[in-house]
Design a protein around this motif. Structure first.
Motif, PDB file in Angstrom:
ATOM      1  N   MET A 167      38.011  45.981  40.022  1.00  0.00           N
ATOM      2  CA  MET A 167      38.895  45.739  41.155  1.00  0.00           C
ATOM      3  C   MET A 167      38.715  46.879  42.140  1.00  0.00           C
ATOM      4  O   MET A 167      38.384  47.995  41.755  1.00  0.00           O
ATOM      5  N   THR A 168      38.947  46.575  43.420  1.00  0.00           N
ATOM      6  CA  THR A 168      38.857  47.621  44.431  1.00  0.00           C
ATOM      7  C   THR A 168      40.170  47.731  45.179  1.00  0.00           C
ATOM      8  O   THR A 168      40.954  46.777  45.232  1.00  0.00           O
ATOM      9  N   SER A 169      40.375  48.895  45.783  1.00  0.00           N
ATOM     10  CA  SER A 169      41.589  49.102  46.565  1.00  0.00           C
ATOM     11  C   SER A 169      41.599  48.242  47.815  1.00  0.00           C
ATOM     12  O   SER A 169      42.617  48.147  48.494  1.00  0.00           O
ATOM     13  N   ALA A 170      40.496  47.562  48.099  1.00  0.00           N
ATOM     14  CA  ALA A 170      40.443  46.606  49.197  1.00  0.00           C
ATOM     15  C   ALA A 170      40.997  45.253  48.754  1.00  0.00           C
ATOM     16  O   ALA A 170      40.998  44.298  49.522  1.00  0.00           O
ATOM     17  N   GLY A 171      41.459  45.169  47.487  1.00  0.00           N
ATOM     18  CA  GLY A 171      42.075  43.947  46.986  1.00  0.00           C
ATOM     19  C   GLY A 171      41.099  42.914  46.455  1.00  0.00           C
ATOM     20  O   GLY A 171      41.402  41.728  46.426  1.00  0.00           O
ATOM     21  N   VAL A 172      39.936  43.331  46.005  1.00  0.00           N
ATOM     22  CA  VAL A 172      38.931  42.404  45.478  1.00  0.00           C
ATOM     23  C   VAL A 172      38.867  42.552  43.961  1.00  0.00           C
ATOM     24  O   VAL A 172      38.736  43.653  43.445  1.00  0.00           O
ATOM     25  N   VAL A 173      38.984  41.404  43.263  1.00  0.00           N
ATOM     26  CA  VAL A 173      38.881  41.362  41.806  1.00  0.00           C
ATOM     27  C   VAL A 173      37.601  40.616  41.474  1.00  0.00           C
ATOM     28  O   VAL A 173      37.346  39.538  42.010  1.00  0.00           O
ATOM     29  N   GLU A 174      36.783  41.183  40.581  1.00  0.00           N
ATOM     30  CA  GLU A 174      35.542  40.510  40.196  1.00  0.00           C
ATOM     31  C   GLU A 174      35.226  40.730  38.727  1.00  0.00           C
ATOM     32  O   GLU A 174      35.625  41.729  38.136  1.00  0.00           O
ATOM     33  N   LEU A 175      34.525  39.773  38.173  1.00  0.00           N
ATOM     34  CA  LEU A 175      34.094  39.841  36.785  1.00  0.00           C
ATOM     35  C   LEU A 175      32.719  40.487  36.749  1.00  0.00           C
ATOM     36  O   LEU A 175      31.782  40.024  37.398  1.00  0.00           O
ATOM     37  N   VAL A 176      32.593  41.576  36.002  1.00  0.00           N
ATOM     38  CA  VAL A 176      31.303  42.254  35.875  1.00  0.00           C
ATOM     39  C   VAL A 176      30.486  41.558  34.796  1.00  0.00           C
ATOM     40  O   VAL A 176      29.352  41.147  35.037  1.00  0.00           O
ATOM     41  N   THR A 177      31.048  41.426  33.600  1.00  0.00           N
ATOM     42  CA  THR A 177      30.390  40.702  32.505  1.00  0.00           C
ATOM     43  C   THR A 177      31.447  40.011  31.664  1.00  0.00           C
ATOM     44  O   THR A 177      32.606  40.443  31.615  1.00  0.00           O
ATOM     45  N   ALA A 178      31.029  38.964  30.976  1.00  0.00           N
ATOM     46  CA  ALA A 178      31.884  38.274  30.014  1.00  0.00           C
ATOM     47  C   ALA A 178      30.991  37.776  28.889  1.00  0.00           C
ATOM     48  O   ALA A 178      30.049  37.018  29.126  1.00  0.00           O
ATOM     49  N   THR A 179      31.272  38.225  27.669  1.00  0.00           N
ATOM     50  CA  THR A 179      30.469  37.847  26.512  1.00  0.00           C
ATOM     51  C   THR A 179      31.375  37.186  25.484  1.00  0.00           C
ATOM     52  O   THR A 179      32.255  37.850  24.912  1.00  0.00           O
TER      53      THR A 179
END
Length: 172
Positions: free
Chosen positions: A112-124
Motif C-alpha cells: 500500500m502507498t500513502s497515495a492510497g493505492v493497494v496492490e497485490l505483490v504475490t499470492a501463493t
C-alpha cells in the motif's frame, strides 16, 4: 524442353549504340561490413570519426563540461517498521507499506502507498486451494484462498491515512 542460347553475328545497327557515360559505369564493388575486427597494421593509426563535436581542451571548455545539477540520490531509502509493515519513503515523498500475510489457504504479500493505492505483490495458494483477487477501487482489495469447504479472505484497504487489513476464515 531445354532453352539453348542463340548466338548471332553483330550487325551495323549494333555499332550505333554508344557505351554508357563513364560516370554511370560502376566502379569497384564496395566491400560489405565484416563482423571480424579490422586487421591491425604497424602503419599509422586510422583517424576516428566522431558524429558529435568535441570541445577544445581549453580551461573554459573543461569547466563548462561539469554538471550543473546535483547527482541523483545514491543512498538506499530509509526502511522502518510500523505495526508489522515494512515502510520505505520514495524520492517523491510517497510512503510504501509492504507486509506478508500467511493463512492456512496460502500466503499473500500486500503493498500500500500513502497515495492510497493497494496492490497485490504475490499470492501463493496452499495445496488444495485456489487464489482469487477482487479489487473494486485502487484503495480496496481482497484476496481469497478458496477450497471446497473453506475460504480465507485477506481484505486490505487504505483507511484513515494508514494501511488496514482484516483476515477472515469462512467455512470449516
Amino acid at each position: 524442353m531445354a532453352i539453348l542460347p542463340v548466338l548471332r553475328e553483330p550487325v551495323a545497327q549494333d555499332r550505333t549504340l554508344s557505351p554508357p557515360p563513364a560516370a554511370e559505369t560502376p566502379g569497384p564493388p564496395t566491400p560489405l561490413p565484416s563482423s571480424a575486427p579490422p586487421p591491425t597494421t604497424s602503419a599509422s593509426p586510422r583517424p576516428r570519426v566522431s558524429l558529435t563535436p568535441t570541445p577544445s581542451a581549453t580551461p573554459e571548455s573543461v569547466e563548462s563540461r561539469r554538471p550543473t545539477t546535483r547527482p541523483s540520490r545514491t543512498t538506499a531509502p530509509t526502511v522502518t517498521t510500523e505495526d508489522g509493515w515494512t515502510v520505505t519513503v520514495g524520492d517523491d515523498g510517497v510512503r510504501s507499506y509492504v507486509r506478508s500475510f500467511r493463512v492456512e489457504g496460502g500466503q499473500a504479500v500486500v503493498r500500500m502507498t500513502s497515495a492510497g493505492v493497494v496492490e497485490l505483490v504475490t499470492a501463493t495458494p496452499a495445496d488444495g486451494y485456489a487464489v482469487q483477487k477482487v479489487q473494486n477501487s485502487p484503495d480496496n482489495m481482497a484476496v481469497y484462498f478458496n477450497a471446497p469447504n473453506s475460504s480465507f479472505i485477506i481484505h486490505a484497504i487504505w483507511w484513515d491515512d494508514r494501511p488496514f487489513v482484516q483476515v477472515s476464515k469462512v467455512g470449516s
